[in-house]
Design an enzyme around this catalytic site. Structure first.
Site, PDB file in Angstrom:
ATOM      1  N   ARG A  78       0.833  -1.206   0.000  1.00  0.00           N
ATOM      2  CA  ARG A  78       0.000   0.000   0.000  1.00  0.00           C
ATOM      3  C   ARG A  78       0.864   1.250   0.000  1.00  0.00           C
ATOM      4  NH1 ARG A  78      -5.373  -1.407   1.131  1.00  0.00           N
ATOM      5  NH2 ARG A  78      -5.562  -3.479   2.035  1.00  0.00           N
ATOM      6  N   CYS A  79       0.262   2.340  -0.464  1.00  0.00           N
ATOM      7  CA  CYS A  79       0.922   3.638  -0.514  1.00  0.00           C
ATOM      8  C   CYS A  79       1.507   3.981   0.858  1.00  0.00           C
ATOM      9  CB  CYS A  79      -0.123   4.684  -0.921  1.00  0.00           C
ATOM     10  SG  CYS A  79       0.557   6.313  -1.176  1.00  0.00           S
ATOM     11  N   PRO A  80       2.729   4.432   0.929  1.00  0.00           N
ATOM     12  CA  PRO A  80       3.624   4.877  -0.140  1.00  0.00           C
ATOM     13  C   PRO A  80       4.670   3.837  -0.548  1.00  0.00           C
ATOM     14  CG  PRO A  80       4.501   5.669   1.928  1.00  0.00           C
ATOM     15  CD  PRO A  80       3.232   4.871   2.245  1.00  0.00           C
TER      16      PRO A  80
END
Length: 82
Positions: A17-19
């Site tokens: 998942r981001c980042p």
């Protein structure tokens, strides 16, 4: 007819998942030589905008960007010179 070359490295950022997809992309590029290509695979929708936004301010070049029907994002990046 185009002849696609095999990337020097492939980064599988699927499930991250981001980042993290962007951070892993930056790390992979840092360990490569100028002119080498990196293929990044990701499933996080944020990578669709984050990776190209980063590359627009970096010396690297986004060669290809596509999305599969299954939600897999693919980026082909050529490492630039520092």
């Amino acid at each position: 007819m185009t002849c696609k070359s095999t990337p020097a490295r492939q980064l599988d950022a699927c499930g991250l998942r981001c980042p993290l997809p962007l951070l892993r992309t930056k790390q992979a590029l840092a360990g490569m030589q100028s002119g080498e290509t990196l293929e990044v695979l990701a499933t996080d929708a944020g990578s669709w905008r984050d990776i190209p936004a980063y590359l627009s301010r970096a010396p690297h070049q986004l060669l290809e960007q596509d999305e599969s029907e299954a939600g897999l994002f693919r980026f082909l990046i050529q490492r630039g010179e520092d």
